[in-house]
Design a protein around this motif. Structure first.
Motif, PDB file in Angstrom:
ATOM      1  N   VAL A 151       0.990  -1.315  -0.010  1.00 47.73           N
ATOM      2  CA  VAL A 151       0.136  -0.069  -0.085  1.00 47.73           C
ATOM      3  C   VAL A 151       0.872   1.223   0.002  1.00 47.73           C
ATOM      4  CG1 VAL A 151      -1.819   1.431   1.216  1.00 47.73           C
ATOM      5  CG2 VAL A 151      -1.819  -1.339   1.336  1.00 47.73           C
ATOM      6  N   PRO A 152       0.839   2.076  -1.079  1.00 48.26           N
ATOM      7  CA  PRO A 152       1.567   3.190  -1.008  1.00 48.26           C
ATOM      8  C   PRO A 152       1.229   4.370  -0.269  1.00 48.26           C
ATOM      9  CG  PRO A 152       0.369   3.183  -3.026  1.00 48.26           C
ATOM     10  CD  PRO A 152       0.357   1.864  -2.268  1.00 48.26           C
ATOM     11  N   ASP A 153      -0.019   4.290   0.020  1.00 49.33           N
ATOM     12  CA  ASP A 153      -0.399   5.385   0.986  1.00 49.33           C
ATOM     13  C   ASP A 153      -1.294   5.020   1.972  1.00 49.33           C
ATOM     14  OD1 ASP A 153      -1.040   8.126   1.882  1.00 49.33           O
ATOM     15  OD2 ASP A 153      -2.207   8.768   0.065  1.00 49.33           O
ATOM     16  N   ALA A 154      -0.754   4.617   3.028  1.00 51.53           N
ATOM     17  CA  ALA A 154      -1.354   3.829   4.262  1.00 51.53           C
ATOM     18  C   ALA A 154      -2.429   4.842   5.153  1.00 51.53           C
ATOM     19  CB  ALA A 154      -0.123   3.279   5.154  1.00 51.53           C
ATOM     20  N   PRO A 155      -1.859   6.178   5.281  1.00 52.34           N
ATOM     21  CA  PRO A 155      -2.760   6.906   5.955  1.00 52.34           C
ATOM     22  C   PRO A 155      -4.039   7.476   5.356  1.00 52.34           C
ATOM     23  CG  PRO A 155      -0.304   7.751   6.128  1.00 52.34           C
ATOM     24  CD  PRO A 155      -0.551   6.696   5.027  1.00 52.34           C
ATOM     25  N   SER A 156      -4.000   7.043   3.977  1.00 48.04           N
ATOM     26  CA  SER A 156      -5.352   7.775   3.243  1.00 48.04           C
ATOM     27  C   SER A 156      -6.628   7.181   3.863  1.00 48.04           C
ATOM     28  CB  SER A 156      -5.344   7.170   1.627  1.00 48.04           C
ATOM     29  OG  SER A 156      -6.403   7.756   0.987  1.00 48.04           O
ATOM     30  N   GLY A 157      -7.581   8.114   4.070  1.00 44.96           N
ATOM     31  CA  GLY A 157      -8.858   7.837   4.390  1.00 44.96           C
ATOM     32  C   GLY A 157      -9.789   7.499   3.438  1.00 44.96           C
ATOM     33  N   PHE A 158      -9.492   7.758   2.188  1.00 40.40           N
ATOM     34  CA  PHE A 158     -10.367   7.483   1.032  1.00 40.40           C
ATOM     35  C   PHE A 158     -10.129   5.708   0.587  1.00 40.40           C
ATOM     36  CE2 PHE A 158     -11.523   8.446  -3.717  1.00 40.40           C
ATOM     37  CZ  PHE A 158     -12.647   8.687  -3.312  1.00 40.40           C
ATOM     38  N   LEU A 169     -13.523  -6.601  10.122  1.00 40.67           N
ATOM     39  CA  LEU A 169     -12.695  -5.555  10.563  1.00 40.67           C
ATOM     40  C   LEU A 169     -13.202  -5.175  11.963  1.00 40.67           C
ATOM     41  CD1 LEU A 169     -12.230  -2.875   7.568  1.00 40.67           C
ATOM     42  CD2 LEU A 169     -10.481  -4.670   8.401  1.00 40.67           C
ATOM     43  N   ASN A 170     -12.061  -5.152  13.028  1.00 41.70           N
ATOM     44  CA  ASN A 170     -12.201  -4.658  14.225  1.00 41.70           C
ATOM     45  C   ASN A 170     -11.318  -3.639  14.913  1.00 41.70           C
ATOM     46  OD1 ASN A 170     -14.658  -6.634  15.233  1.00 41.70           O
ATOM     47  ND2 ASN A 170     -12.997  -7.820  14.587  1.00 41.70           N
ATOM     48  N   VAL A 171     -11.454  -2.233  15.016  1.00 43.95           N
ATOM     49  CA  VAL A 171     -10.542  -1.394  15.354  1.00 43.95           C
ATOM     50  C   VAL A 171     -10.381  -1.295  16.795  1.00 43.95           C
ATOM     51  CG1 VAL A 171      -9.943   1.023  14.890  1.00 43.95           C
ATOM     52  CG2 VAL A 171     -10.986  -0.122  13.323  1.00 43.95           C
ATOM     53  N   PHE A 172      -9.180  -1.709  17.247  1.00 40.40           N
ATOM     54  CA  PHE A 172      -9.039  -1.288  18.580  1.00 40.40           C
ATOM     55  C   PHE A 172      -8.284  -0.428  19.269  1.00 40.40           C
ATOM     56  CE2 PHE A 172      -8.525  -6.004  17.544  1.00 40.40           C
ATOM     57  CZ  PHE A 172      -9.356  -6.524  18.142  1.00 40.40           C
ATOM     58  N   ASN A 173      -7.471   0.499  18.254  1.00 43.26           N
ATOM     59  CA  ASN A 173      -7.192   1.830  18.532  1.00 43.26           C
ATOM     60  C   ASN A 173      -8.021   2.849  18.532  1.00 43.26           C
ATOM     61  OD1 ASN A 173      -4.853   3.756  18.604  1.00 43.26           O
ATOM     62  ND2 ASN A 173      -5.414   4.099  16.684  1.00 43.26           N
ATOM     63  N   SER A 174      -7.769   3.692  19.468  1.00 40.21           N
ATOM     64  CA  SER A 174      -8.885   4.767  19.684  1.00 40.21           C
ATOM     65  C   SER A 174      -8.224   6.164  18.853  1.00 40.21           C
ATOM     66  CB  SER A 174      -8.773   5.176  21.107  1.00 40.21           C
ATOM     67  OG  SER A 174      -7.754   5.750  21.692  1.00 40.21           O
ATOM     68  N   TYR A 175      -7.109   5.988  18.202  1.00 37.98           N
ATOM     69  CA  TYR A 175      -6.601   7.211  17.524  1.00 37.98           C
ATOM     70  C   TYR A 175      -7.084   7.459  16.051  1.00 37.98           C
ATOM     71  CZ  TYR A 175      -3.182  10.616  15.731  1.00 37.98           C
ATOM     72  OH  TYR A 175      -2.581  11.794  15.239  1.00 37.98           O
ATOM     73  N   THR A 176      -6.680   6.339  15.183  1.00 35.03           N
ATOM     74  CA  THR A 176      -7.138   6.274  13.961  1.00 35.03           C
ATOM     75  C   THR A 176      -7.353   4.724  13.329  1.00 35.03           C
ATOM     76  OG1 THR A 176      -6.558   7.051  11.554  1.00 35.03           O
ATOM     77  CG2 THR A 176      -4.897   6.279  13.164  1.00 35.03           C
ATOM     78  N   TYR A 177      -8.162   4.776  12.325  1.00 34.92           N
ATOM     79  CA  TYR A 177      -8.474   3.493  11.801  1.00 34.92           C
ATOM     80  C   TYR A 177      -7.395   3.108  10.722  1.00 34.92           C
ATOM     81  CZ  TYR A 177     -10.692   6.197   8.256  1.00 34.92           C
ATOM     82  OH  TYR A 177     -10.840   6.983   7.289  1.00 34.92           O
ATOM     83  N   THR A 178      -6.844   4.015  10.014  1.00 35.09           N
ATOM     84  CA  THR A 178      -6.176   3.919   8.836  1.00 35.09           C
ATOM     85  C   THR A 178      -5.146   3.022   8.707  1.00 35.09           C
ATOM     86  OG1 THR A 178      -4.729   5.762   9.330  1.00 35.09           O
ATOM     87  CG2 THR A 178      -6.667   6.303   8.020  1.00 35.09           C
ATOM     88  N   LEU A 179      -4.184   3.070   9.753  1.00 37.02           N
ATOM     89  CA  LEU A 179      -2.984   2.060   9.817  1.00 37.02           C
ATOM     90  C   LEU A 179      -3.484   0.712  10.268  1.00 37.02           C
ATOM     91  CD1 LEU A 179      -0.282   4.366  11.398  1.00 37.02           C
ATOM     92  CD2 LEU A 179      -0.997   4.041   8.818  1.00 37.02           C
TER      93      LEU A 179
END
Length: 322
Positions: A151-158, A169-179
């Motif tokens: 993935v060339p652009d991991a922080p992309s939210g699009f 998908l299960n997001v455990f981190n409270s900061y961001t989901y992108t990574l």
């Protein structure tokens, strides 16, 4: 019938949300129904009123601000309950070009990917500083290592998700989901694709990147935590190898000095330090084994949650037909 839902996490976005919504499509080739959903993450302005004025189909409410990661997951859950076959996530600040949504979902429509991430032209984005461009590329490289993806652009939210991918998908981190979602998808063996997309002129400063050092630190902790979560045995094996290796070298040094130089000197400090380091390395390996057993239990729980989500989706589909 293929339904696409475009979700937008929102926190005090009355100034930019209308611009974003006015650019979103209502018809896309290969899609029968296109609906819009916003996640109102405790907004204190007219975000919800603007969304209603532009005819948003679904609104998820949080009474107080819960953060981007929780808002993202709440949106996925709501989209699944609404019968989405494909989910597109975009930002409320109109950063991403909505005309690229048909391109974004093509790999999913053709059965080539479960998740598609829009790759921004980082080096051509004028409002990104050189430091931010370098860090974005370095962070994406770290995510590629941790996730075994390209993935060339991991922080992309699009990004776009198939229904099956969204259910897993299960997001455990409270900061961001992108990574986290990329690493998680890679570890789960999902097919991940990336397509080049365009961006729009900057309308406001990023709320996620308030300072470069803070963003780098929190992103690094996210990558490390997710790698520990999904590859605990490998992580603790490498971590334990450092003190164990140093302790072993000190032990070999002590033996050489004792037998070849002067057997009358005990050199107790070196021997004690070698024993401590070897013990620390061995304990870290034991932690890795325990964490690996816990990870196996977590995988069983995730499989059960996936079954429940599928059952709930089938029930919602059956209810909507009657």
């Amino acid at each position: 019938m293929t339904k696409l839902i475009i979700q937008i996490p929102c926190y005090n976005e009355e100034r930019t949300l209308g611009i974003t919504l006015s650019a979103l499509p209502r018809q896309i080739p290969g899609i029968d129904t296109v609906e819009w959903l916003i996640i109102n993450d405790g907004s204190r302005d007219r975000t919800v009123e603007v969304a209603k004025e532009f005819g948003v189909d679904h609104i998820v409410h949080f009474p107080t601000n819960q953060g981007l990661a929780k808002g993202f997951m709440a949106g996925l859950e709501a989209c699944l309950r609404a019968g989405a076959d494909i989910i597109v996530n975009t930002d409320a600040d109109n950063q991403y070009c909505a005309d690229d949504i048909p391109k974004l979902i093509q790999p999913i429509l053709h059965g080539q990917a479960d998740m598609v991430i829009g790759a921004r032209p980082i080096w051509d984005t004028r409002h990104f500083s050189l430091t931010k461009k370098l860090l974005q590329n370095f962070g994406s490289w770290m995510v590629r290592l941790a996730s075994n993806t390209n993935v060339p652009d991991a922080p992309s939210g699009f990004r776009a998700f198939s229904r099956q991918a969204a259910m897993q998908l299960n997001v455990f981190n409270s900061y961001t989901y992108t990574l986290e979602t990329i690493i998680q998808a890679g570890q789960k063996g999902m097919a991940i694709a990336s397509v080049p997309i365009r961006t729009n002129p900057n309308l406001r400063r990023s709320r996620l990147v308030r300072s470069i050092p803070s963003y780098v630190f929190r992103s690094a902790m996210t990558i490390l935590r997710i790698f520990m979560l999904y590859k605990p045995l490998r992580f603790f094996t490498w971590l334990g190898a450092v003190p164990f290796g140093l302790g072993t070298l000190l032990g070999i040094r002590w033996l050489l000095l004792f037998f070849l130089v002067d057997p009358t000197r005990s050199r107790a400090p070196s021997l004690i330090l070698a024993a401590i380091l070897i013990l620390i390395g061995f304990q870290l390996w034991m932690f890795g084994l325990i964490a690996d057993l816990m990870a196996a239990n977590r995988r069983l729980l995730e499989e059960n949650r996936l079954r429940l989500r599928r059952i709930e989706f089938e029930r919602n589909q059956a209810a909507s037909k009657h």
